[in-house]
Write an enzyme that holds these catalytic residues in place. Structure first.
Site, PDB file in Angstrom:
ATOM      1  CG  ASP A  29      -3.393  -4.208   0.768  1.00  0.00           C
ATOM      2  OD1 ASP A  29      -2.970  -5.335   1.078  1.00  0.00           O
ATOM      3  OD2 ASP A  29      -4.293  -3.617   1.410  1.00  0.00           O
TER       4      ASP A  29
ATOM      5  CG  ASP B  31      -6.834  -1.248   3.502  1.00  0.00           C
ATOM      6  OD1 ASP B  31      -5.810  -1.926   3.244  1.00  0.00           O
ATOM      7  OD2 ASP B  31      -7.773  -1.684   4.193  1.00  0.00           O
TER       8      ASP B  31
ATOM      9  CG  ASP C 198      -7.160  -9.035   2.407  1.00  0.00           C
ATOM     10  OD1 ASP C 198      -7.578  -9.599   1.391  1.00  0.00           O
ATOM     11  OD2 ASP C 198      -6.550  -9.624   3.320  1.00  0.00           O
TER      12      ASP C 198
END
Lengths: 175, 175
Positions: free
Chosen positions: B11, B133, B13
């Protein structure tokens, strides 16, 4: 909740977007030479159009590409029966990314941003069916594959893929 | 030729890019209020930062985000041992698409355009390992999952995922 519908990955250039129309138009504007689809049959786009790289990097190339006949109508139907993702190998041309998003919004307003994928290699895509005009994308795909006829693949053997010539063909096969 | 290496989907961000640093900075600039990561612990980004939507749509938000500590060094090593793809759910913010491409080129020059994926839903991703996240991305993923600690997930039970607090943790687990 995971969908139980079959998932289709649909290519943009040469499947939803008629990029050949765009290449032929720009080629004529820039060189004065009027080419036909017949004349570029069997050639890669890069071979058929000497100004290929300049044209795909020109602002507006993707945003103003014409939409393929019947694609909006058929894709809207597919979108109710399948889990549809639009998957475009666009990362090579970073200026195209927003244009592709905006073009999809304009011609396929029923496709949400959740259904769009802009990638480099399609080997990362997990789906049941892939519709594409390039062997490099279909050959490594693990599900059912439809080869969308375009001048560059027109003279090639279809291999393990099922050839479709237009969106009516896709509707007949999948709906 | 298909790679025999395990494939990792990483990922952007909150994993490669420190978007909290960016939110905290912009929040202070626009409101005069200095927040800490501790204060926004357990809140979604949209709850923590009232100007969230305005900030993520502001030109430069993604392009000028700081890079996560040790991420370039560890990812460069992972890139030799694994088939690495950078997968960002970016389509909700079409103005971010080129910024994200340019940001990756700046901080991770060894990542090629073939390895970048900008999507809406990550349910379409086929890989062996996912580092993210957000639970929404990890919960539906079929392979091994690493949950990268960020304030919004810090107080949540880790479920079936393995928690990592930083890129050194990732290196210890995967290298």
């Amino acid at each position: 909740m995971l969908s139980t519908k079959q998932r289709i990955a649909v290519d943009m250039d040469g499947v939803l977007a008629d990029v050949y129309a765009q290449f032929l138009r720009m080629h004529e504007e820039d060189t004065g030479q009027k080419l036909s689809r017949e004349q570029v049959k069997g050639l890669l786009e890069e071979e058929a159009f000497p100004l290929h790289d300049e044209h795909v990097n020109r602002p507006g190339f993707f945003r103003t590409a014409p939409v393929m006949q019947e694609a909006p109508k058929v894709l809207e139907l597919l979108n109710t029966h399948f889990e549809v993702f639009i998957v475009s190998a666009a990362m090579e041309y970073p200026n195209s990314l927003k244009e592709k998003h905006d073009w999809l919004n304009a011609f396929f307003p029923f496709i949400t941003w959740q259904q769009m994928v802009l990638c480099g290699s399609k080997s990362i895509i997990r789906a049941d069916i892939m519709i594409d005009d390039h062997f490099k994308n279909l050959d490594n795909f693990q599900g059912r594959t439809l080869l969308f006829t375009q001048p560059h693949n027109q003279t090639s053997p279809t291999k393990n893929h099922q050839r479709v010539d237009n969106w009516e063909n896709i509707a007949e096969l999948l709906l």
